[in-house]
Design an enzyme around this catalytic site. Structure first.
Site, short mmCIF file in Angstrom:
data_model
loop_
_atom_site.label_atom_id
_atom_site.label_comp_id
_atom_site.label_asym_id
_atom_site.label_seq_id
_atom_site.Cartn_x
_atom_site.Cartn_y
_atom_site.Cartn_z
N ARG A 1 44.29 -16.96 65.03
CA ARG A 1 43.12 -17.29 64.28
C ARG A 1 42.42 -18.66 65.02
O ARG A 1 43.35 -19.74 65.24
CB ARG A 1 43.43 -17.76 62.89
CG ARG A 1 42.30 -18.24 62.09
CD ARG A 1 42.95 -18.61 60.55
NE ARG A 1 43.63 -19.80 60.66
CZ ARG A 1 44.27 -20.17 59.44
NH1 ARG A 1 43.97 -19.48 58.29
NH2 ARG A 1 44.93 -21.28 59.51
N ARG B 1 43.32 -24.62 45.49
CA ARG B 1 44.86 -24.33 45.82
C ARG B 1 45.79 -25.55 46.00
O ARG B 1 46.87 -25.34 46.13
CB ARG B 1 44.86 -23.23 46.99
CG ARG B 1 44.47 -23.92 48.13
CD ARG B 1 44.33 -22.77 49.28
NE ARG B 1 45.28 -22.64 50.26
CZ ARG B 1 45.19 -22.03 51.31
NH1 ARG B 1 43.93 -21.64 51.68
NH2 ARG B 1 46.15 -22.09 52.32
N HIS C 1 58.07 -31.22 57.99
CA HIS C 1 58.87 -30.66 59.33
C HIS C 1 60.28 -30.22 58.96
O HIS C 1 60.76 -29.23 59.33
CB HIS C 1 58.44 -31.54 60.44
CG HIS C 1 57.59 -31.40 61.42
ND1 HIS C 1 56.85 -32.28 61.98
CD2 HIS C 1 56.88 -30.23 61.75
CE1 HIS C 1 55.76 -31.90 62.77
NE2 HIS C 1 55.80 -30.50 62.49
N ARG D 1 48.46 -19.34 62.76
CA ARG D 1 47.63 -20.63 62.56
C ARG D 1 47.71 -21.43 63.60
O ARG D 1 48.74 -21.96 63.82
CB ARG D 1 48.04 -21.17 60.94
CG ARG D 1 47.93 -20.33 59.84
CD ARG D 1 48.53 -21.03 58.78
NE ARG D 1 48.13 -20.47 57.40
CZ ARG D 1 49.13 -19.79 56.71
NH1 ARG D 1 50.22 -19.63 57.13
NH2 ARG D 1 48.70 -19.00 55.72
N ASN E 1 44.92 -16.31 50.03
CA ASN E 1 45.15 -17.65 49.57
C ASN E 1 43.75 -18.41 49.38
O ASN E 1 43.62 -18.92 48.30
CB ASN E 1 45.95 -18.49 50.67
CG ASN E 1 47.18 -17.79 51.04
OD1 ASN E 1 47.61 -17.01 50.18
ND2 ASN E 1 47.69 -18.45 52.14
N ASP E 2 42.87 -18.41 50.18
CA ASP E 2 41.51 -18.82 49.96
C ASP E 2 40.58 -18.12 49.21
O ASP E 2 39.77 -18.58 48.48
CB ASP E 2 40.87 -19.16 51.39
CG ASP E 2 41.26 -20.56 51.90
OD1 ASP E 2 41.42 -21.47 51.03
OD2 ASP E 2 41.56 -20.64 53.15
N CYS F 1 46.78 -10.99 54.88
CA CYS F 1 47.68 -12.06 55.03
C CYS F 1 48.10 -13.08 54.25
O CYS F 1 48.44 -14.14 54.77
CB CYS F 1 47.26 -12.49 56.61
SG CYS F 1 45.68 -13.17 56.51
N GLU G 1 37.85 -14.28 53.57
CA GLU G 1 38.46 -15.24 52.65
C GLU G 1 37.52 -15.78 51.66
O GLU G 1 37.80 -16.88 50.73
CB GLU G 1 39.33 -16.28 53.20
CG GLU G 1 38.89 -16.87 54.31
CD GLU G 1 39.70 -17.80 55.06
OE1 GLU G 1 40.84 -18.04 54.71
OE2 GLU G 1 39.60 -18.28 56.24
C1 PEP Z 1 44.49 -17.45 53.61
O1 PEP Z 1 43.30 -18.25 53.24
O2 PEP Z 1 44.68 -16.48 52.70
C2 PEP Z 1 45.16 -17.68 54.86
C3 PEP Z 1 45.92 -16.55 55.08
O3 PEP Z 1 44.90 -18.64 55.47
P1 PEP Z 1 45.15 -20.14 55.09
O4 PEP Z 1 46.43 -20.00 54.14
O5 PEP Z 1 45.86 -20.83 56.32
O6 PEP Z 1 43.86 -20.76 54.60
MG MG Z 2 42.35 -19.59 54.48
#
Ligand code: PEP
Ligand code: MG
Length: 689
Positions: free
Chosen positions: A431, A564, A288, A395, A553-554, A601, A530
């Site tokens: 989301r 990750r 935080h 998120r 990311n995923d 994203c 993802e």
């Molecule tokens: C992703 O997975 O790319 C994503 C945008 O969501 P998060 O990072 O919250 O898993």
């Molecule tokens: Mg994700």
């Protein structure tokens, strides 16, 4: 009166921080001004940084000029400092010339200044058995009183919260909630009673117990909430011990704060006129404190591990909030080079800040959309101020964390309603819950999974826990009429799953219809792409979805089998892997064929070099972390899109990520030289998750 003399620097270390400090201290004793001149540069003798900037090494001469009362006496004293080598002797232990420590940069910028240690050492806890009922009752009362006091203190902070961090008031609410939480409050009272131990000891045990539960949690974000639990319990312990805490609000002068840890309350108290930067031993990017510190607009580095040991009070520091590096007691040459870097960064910063509210339009007139990824309601305002044209990923997990029960519909509605109004008429892609069952306290009783990343999480969890899912959908729909929402389901792996999620959404819509509750009937329903299986069937999914957002990311995690969150394999996390680029391209083509919006994203959207590749692959909408928005806009505005598309034609055919990166850099050097001129790549943080 005026006195001018030439002085030779004969001490071995040159005019370093200690020598400069002695000059400044001497200057403070006289009612006169001292100027030190080296070649064409002149320093103010009352400023340590100004003196250091002369970078005078051993053996060189400077000209000293004193104007004012008792100038001769002052000059004599100054000369003897030089003659006596500033007290430097061979036997005197001297701190290493230059020491570099590294942590996680959480707020960018570069500063040079003096270290100020803020004592945030832990309150000592005494362990004592309670010998009779009277003592038990007394400690129960003491604990209740200490908690009440903590609540009052937090309430007071909240009511005086400065405007720049106002949006983060919810952090203080989280702290109040932790104080009320049964795992902390009830459990401690029980321990005092049953184990007959004193209040501090009982609280320590409760916190240890929470630590054990959270240790299993792999998610960095949730794991970091332990920082909040620790911060809150420390406050109660201090109240129990009757110890007053040094306040950041009392700091005078201009300093760089060095502390083992800082709480969000500390951040609220910081006066940016006096605090140039912040360094802490502990903390991660998602604490935080780290998230809030972005709003301060000063460089902040966390997770330095040994900053409080390596840095002494008054040490001169260079803090590079772009790289996470801290240079302790730098030599004059290093200071000089960083002063250049500070100027360079300031130029770069003002160049990117100038464009942040301009449209993200390429040089040849194509309109690209740049939005923000956020995790808290409070960030929406910061995002818009940073030039975001909407929220591309909200998120929604934070309201579900650290609560005994799932949040009720009204709590969720209030949050979504606020964000809808705040961002309107710009869109918010909201989301649905993306959380693993074992990451919530309510799931901690039994459900443990060996592979949470592959387990019952996200949409899978929601499809199982329908009541939880429906409550969130109702709240989202109810708020949708007050803004411009798009609804997105995460972790969709196949068509049936998506259709099932939509079916539940429709049933929620019907029940709202029956109750006569208004909502946006046209709300677009999309998929966060993802999982590699969703990429393979993107053509099929595109026929049923209103939009796609690619979550790299995923997607990278699952495509390359790289956890990750695992530092051991972090180096293998490869956003430019040809397989990843091919997948992105496949999704873009599938979307284009069905005429639906496709955006991206993942974190790579915040990297200007990736943006070049992604534009060439046909993407025209990006959502990213707030800090990257001005830079990405700047980048887009320098790009001739058509030329890039033509030049990058075969990029997805390149065999390795190294070749991809080399190719992009080569093309950029040949066709977009301004990008290097304007340092667009210099401060890039290559996309990681
Ligand atoms: C992703 O997975 O790319 C994503 C945008 O969501 P998060 O990072 O919250 O898993
Ligand atoms: Mg994700």
């Amino acid at each position: 009166m005026k006195e001018v003399r030439s002085l030779k620097v004969t001490n071995e270390l040159g005019m370093h921080a200690r020598a400069a400090g002695q000059i400044v201290a001497l200057a403070g004793k006289y009612d006169a001004r001292l100027f030190l001149k080296k070649d064409t540069r002149e320093a103010d003798g009352s400023s340590i940084l100004s003196i250091l900037s002369l970078a005078v090494p051993n053996g060189e001469e400077i000209e000293a000029r004193i104007v004012g009362r008792k100038a001769k006496e002052f000059m004599d004293e100054l000369e003897s400092l030089f003659i006596n080598n500033f007290g430097e002797t061979e036997s005197r232990p001297y701190r290493p010339k230059k020491k570099v420590i590294k942590g996680f940069p959480v707020s960018p910028g570069i500063v040079i200044g003096k270290a100020y240690h803020l004592d945030r050492s832990k309150t000592q806890i005494f362990h004592r058995k309670l010998i009779n009922e009277e003592e038990v009752q007394r400690d129960l009362a003491r604990f209740r009183q200490a908690v009440d006091m903590a609540k009052e203190q937090i309430h007071k902070f909240k009511s005086n919260i400065p405007e720049r961090v106002e949006g983060y008031a919810f952090v203080l609410d989280t702290h109040s909630m932790i104080l009320d939480d049964a795992m902390l409050f009830d459990a401690t009272l029980k321990r005092i009673q049953k184990e007959k131990i004193n209040a501090g000891w009982a609280l320590e045990k409760s916190v240890e117990n929470i630590h054990v539960l959270f240790k299993e949690v792999e998610d960095d974000y949730i794991g970091r909430r332990m920082d909040d639990v620790d911060g809150v319990s420390e406050r109660v312990l201090r109240n129990l011990a009757g110890v007053e805490r040094e306040s950041l609000a009392d700091i005078q002068g201009e300093v760089i704060v060095v502390a083992h840890t800082l709480s969000p309350v500390d951040i609220v108290e910081i006066d940016v006129d006096h605090v140039l930067g912040i360094l802490t031993d502990v903390g991660g990017r998602t604490s935080h404190m780290a998230i809030m510190s972005e709003a301060l607009d000063i460089p902040v580095i966390v997770g330095l591990e040994r900053a409080t040991d390596a840095i002494l009070q008054g040490d001169i520091l260079i803090v590079d909030g772009n790289t996470g590096e801290v240079i302790v007691n730098p030599d004059p040459k290093t200071i000089l080079s960083y002063e250049d870097e500070i100027r360079r960064y300031a130029n770069y910063k003002s160049a990117i800040d100038r464009v942040k509210h301009l449209p993200a339009e390429t040089l040849d007139g194509h309109k690209i959309t740049v939005k923000a990824n956020i995790e808290f309601l409070a960030e929406a305002q910061v995002a818009i101020e940073s030039g975001a044209e909407g929220i591309g990923l909200y998120r929604t997990e934070y309201l579900y964390l650290l609560k005994r029960d799932f949040p009720d519909e009204q709590t969720l509605f209030q949050d979504y309603d606020q964000i809808a109004r705040m961002v309107a008429p710009n869109p918010v892609t909201i989301r649905t819950l993306d959380i693993a069952s074992d990451r919530m306290e309510s799931g901690m009783d039994g459900t443990r999974e060996d592979n949470p990343a592959l387990g019952l999480r996200s949409i899978r969890f929601c499809l199982k826990e329908r009541k939880v899912f429906k409550t969130q959908l109702r709240a989202i729909l109810r708020a949708s009429r007050y803004g411009n929402f798009r609804l997105m389901f995460p972790m969709i792996s196949g068509l049936e799953q998506f259709l099932e999620a939509k079916k539940i959404l429709r049933s929620v819509m019907r029940s709202l219809d029956k109750e006569g509750i208004e909502y946006d009937r046209e709300i677009p329903i999309g998929i966060l792409i993802e999982i590699p299986s969703a990429v393979s069937i993107a053509d099929i999914l595109a026929k049923h979805a209103d939009f796609f957002s690619i979550g790299t990311n995923d997607l990278i995690q699952y495509a390359l089998a790289i956890d990750r969150d695992n530092q051991q394999v972090a180096g293998l996390y490869d956003p430019f892997h040809p397989a990843v680029l091919k997948m992105i391209h496949q999704v873009v083509k599938a979307g284009q064929k069905e005429g639906i919006d496709v955006s991206l994203c993942g974190e790579i959207a915040g990297d200007p070099l990736s943006i070049l590749i992604l534009l060439s692959l046909g993407l025209e909408e990006f959502s990213m972390n707030i800090g990257s928005i001005p830079l990405v806009k700047k980048m887009i505005r320098m790009v001739p899109l058509q030329k890039v598309k033509e030049g990058f034609g075969d990029i997805i055919c390149l065999p390795t990520s190294k070749k991809v990166e080399d190719f992009v850099l080569k093309m950029a050097k040949a066709h977009l030289p301004d990008i290097f001129e304007e340092d667009v790549f210099r401060y890039r943080t290559p996309g990681t998750a």
